[in-house]
Design a protein around this motif. Structure first.
Motif, mmCIF file in Angstrom:
data_model
loop_
_atom_site.group_PDB
_atom_site.id
_atom_site.type_symbol
_atom_site.label_atom_id
_atom_site.label_comp_id
_atom_site.label_asym_id
_atom_site.label_seq_id
_atom_site.Cartn_x
_atom_site.Cartn_y
_atom_site.Cartn_z
ATOM 1 N N ASN A 282 -6.203 18.618 -0.985
ATOM 2 C CA ASN A 282 -5.318 18.122 -2.038
ATOM 3 C C ASN A 282 -5.409 16.599 -2.016
ATOM 4 N N TYR A 283 -6.199 16.048 -2.919
ATOM 5 C CA TYR A 283 -6.512 14.625 -2.876
ATOM 6 C C TYR A 283 -5.582 13.818 -3.786
ATOM 7 N N ASN A 284 -4.305 13.823 -3.434
ATOM 8 C CA ASN A 284 -3.296 13.048 -4.163
ATOM 9 C C ASN A 284 -2.933 11.841 -3.300
ATOM 10 N N SER A 285 -3.638 10.747 -3.477
ATOM 11 C CA SER A 285 -3.461 9.585 -2.611
ATOM 12 C C SER A 285 -2.137 8.886 -2.885
ATOM 13 N N ARG A 286 -1.496 8.380 -1.816
ATOM 14 C CA ARG A 286 -0.272 7.605 -1.950
ATOM 15 C C ARG A 286 -0.562 6.118 -2.059
ATOM 16 N N VAL A 287 -1.701 5.712 -1.537
ATOM 17 C CA VAL A 287 -2.203 4.348 -1.732
ATOM 18 C C VAL A 287 -3.577 4.461 -2.353
ATOM 19 N N ASN A 288 -3.791 3.713 -3.425
ATOM 20 C CA ASN A 288 -5.068 3.735 -4.136
ATOM 21 C C ASN A 288 -5.333 2.310 -4.614
ATOM 22 N N ALA A 289 -5.943 1.506 -3.747
ATOM 23 C CA ALA A 289 -6.050 0.066 -4.017
ATOM 24 C C ALA A 289 -7.485 -0.411 -3.895
ATOM 25 N N SER A 290 -7.934 -1.172 -4.884
ATOM 26 C CA SER A 290 -9.255 -1.813 -4.817
ATOM 27 C C SER A 290 -9.132 -3.286 -4.451
ATOM 28 N N ASP A 291 -7.893 -3.753 -4.307
ATOM 29 C CA ASP A 291 -7.646 -5.139 -3.923
ATOM 30 C C ASP A 291 -6.235 -5.232 -3.356
ATOM 31 N N ILE A 292 -5.788 -6.456 -3.090
ATOM 32 C CA ILE A 292 -4.443 -6.681 -2.579
ATOM 33 C C ILE A 292 -3.616 -7.374 -3.649
ATOM 34 N N MET A 293 -2.740 -6.614 -4.273
ATOM 35 C CA MET A 293 -1.836 -7.156 -5.288
ATOM 36 C C MET A 293 -2.585 -7.928 -6.371
ATOM 37 N N GLY A 294 -3.739 -7.389 -6.789
ATOM 38 C CA GLY A 294 -4.508 -8.002 -7.862
ATOM 39 C C GLY A 294 -5.448 -9.106 -7.421
ATOM 40 N N ASN A 296 -8.206 -10.698 -4.043
ATOM 41 C CA ASN A 296 -9.032 -10.387 -2.871
ATOM 42 C C ASN A 296 -9.557 -8.946 -2.888
ATOM 43 N N PRO A 297 -10.435 -8.626 -3.827
ATOM 44 C CA PRO A 297 -10.958 -7.254 -3.914
ATOM 45 C C PRO A 297 -11.684 -6.835 -2.638
ATOM 46 N N PHE A 298 -11.607 -5.542 -2.344
ATOM 47 C CA PHE A 298 -12.300 -5.005 -1.182
ATOM 48 C C PHE A 298 -13.797 -4.945 -1.457
ATOM 49 N N GLY A 299 -14.571 -5.163 -0.394
ATOM 50 C CA GLY A 299 -16.003 -4.931 -0.458
ATOM 51 C C GLY A 299 -16.316 -3.562 0.132
ATOM 52 N N ASN A 300 -17.530 -3.386 0.592
ATOM 53 C CA ASN A 300 -17.969 -2.126 1.180
ATOM 54 C C ASN A 300 -17.349 -1.980 2.562
ATOM 55 N N ILE A 301 -16.291 -1.175 2.664
ATOM 56 C CA ILE A 301 -15.576 -0.984 3.924
ATOM 57 C C ILE A 301 -16.206 0.205 4.645
ATOM 58 N N ILE A 302 -16.944 -0.099 5.698
ATOM 59 C CA ILE A 302 -17.729 0.918 6.382
ATOM 60 C C ILE A 302 -16.894 1.748 7.343
ATOM 61 N N SER A 303 -15.817 1.154 7.868
ATOM 62 C CA SER A 303 -15.037 1.845 8.885
ATOM 63 C C SER A 303 -13.600 1.341 8.845
#
Length: 336
Positions: A282-294, A296-303
């Motif tokens: 059941n893939y209902n995420s509670r956090v779904n963020a590609s950046d921090i509050m609009g 500093n976007p995330f890059g390729n997070i390997i771990s």
């Protein structure tokens, strides 16, 4: 006509409406969101003149271990202070330089360290002394490279190139064991590749972030044990749930969360799922963020790894470890 009964009824309606308005309890919604607490960069390592290209990370006994190219960096996971750099596997007179590190896992006092150069190093967590190696660095022996490792409940899972995960028992690896160990079982990841593969274990399942298969891959540990011998001929296939547009990059289980990083198009996401829901797909995420509050976007997070209320992210694109705090707010909706 006597209008008194009519007015009594009307008054009752208004009274009931007013009572509902003020006495009805609001509906509360819990909202989770990430903020960035700190970062670890190359400037914090040693003299500050080196580089940081984080890949696999792990936390044990309040220490953060980071695969950084040809070395393993160690930090205090509470203060984020640099502790040391491990550059070699050293056992007595045997010294093997660490190279091309992909993945790290700590279990019961042992550090398991995967190298793309076809080796698994096993090191004592307390002394950093070598215990054993599996593989001799030649891709045609033991491992066709090592792109991921996870250890739990007496089993060692090693992701190779292409579609193979080899399974060993921790008891096979001792200070006198041979480097060319035979696996007890094999797993099929459906699609292969040369990328770092993230794995973790919970609810009796090995779960693999199958970026090439566009799915999280589920293998029941009991089934692996029961079908180990047959799997050496026909590797065990996983249960999957194929995503249409998302590629899982990493998976890590904490007390409450299945922490994942995923790639969709040009964006990279941090997603948190309740563990029990995730175990039932059941893939209902509670956090779904590609950046921090609009920002500093995330890059390729390997771990990723969690300690208390901090989540550590190996952001390989941005060359840093990002330390994220998950905040919780309650939003009350008043219903009329």
């Amino acid at each position: 006509m006597n209008k008194l009964p009519f007015f009594i009824v009307l008054l009752c309606l208004f009274t009931n409406c007013s009572k509902d308005t003020y006495d009805t309890e609001p509906t509360n919604y819990i909202y989770h969101y990430p903020t960035e607490e700190a970062t670890i960069t190359a400037s914090q390592i040693g003299t500050g003149n080196g580089t940081l290209e984080p890949k696999g990370i792990a936390i044990s006994n309040e220490k953060l271990y980071v695969c950084n190219g040809d070395v393993l960096e160690v930090f205090n996971a509470i203060t984020l202070e640099y502790i040391k750099t491990i550059t070699n596997y050293t056992k007595g007179n045997t010294i093997i330089p660490l190279t091309n590190l992909s993945s790290v896992c700590i279990d019961k006092g042992r550090i398991y360290l995967g190298s793309v150069d076809s080796r698994l190093f096993v090191i004592d967590e307390n002394t950093s002394a070598g215990i054993s190696t599996v593989g001799n660095g030649q891709w045609w022996n033991t491992f066709v490279h090592v792109f991921g490792v996870v250890v739990k409940d007496g089993l060692v899972f090693v992701k190779e190139k292409n579609t193979t995960i080899k399974v060993f028992e921790t008891a096979q690896i001792t200070d006198t064991s041979n480097w060319n160990l035979a696996p007890i079982a094999k797993l099929n990841t459906l699609n292969g590749g040369t990328e770092i593969y993230s794995m973790d274990i919970d609810f009796g399942n090995l779960v693999v972030a199958g970026r090439d298969a566009k799915s999280f891959l589920y293998y029941k540990i009991d089934d692996i044990r029961a079908n180990a011998t047959n799997s050496l001929t026909t590797p065990i296939k996983p249960v999957t749930y194929i995503f249409s547009d998302s590629k899982p990059i990493s998976i890590s289980f904490s007390t409450d969360w299945a922490i994942t990083t995923e790639n969709t198009g040009s964006l990279y996401y941090l997603r948190l799922y309740p563990k029990e829901e995730f175990s039932t797909k059941n893939y209902n995420s509670r956090v779904n963020a590609s950046d921090i509050m609009g920002q500093n976007p995330f890059g390729n997070i390997i771990s990723a790894a969690q300690l208390n209320n901090r989540i550590f992210l190996a952001d390989n694109t941005n060359k840093k470890i990002r330390v994220i705090k998950i905040n919780q707010s309650t939003i009350a909706e008043q219903k009329n």
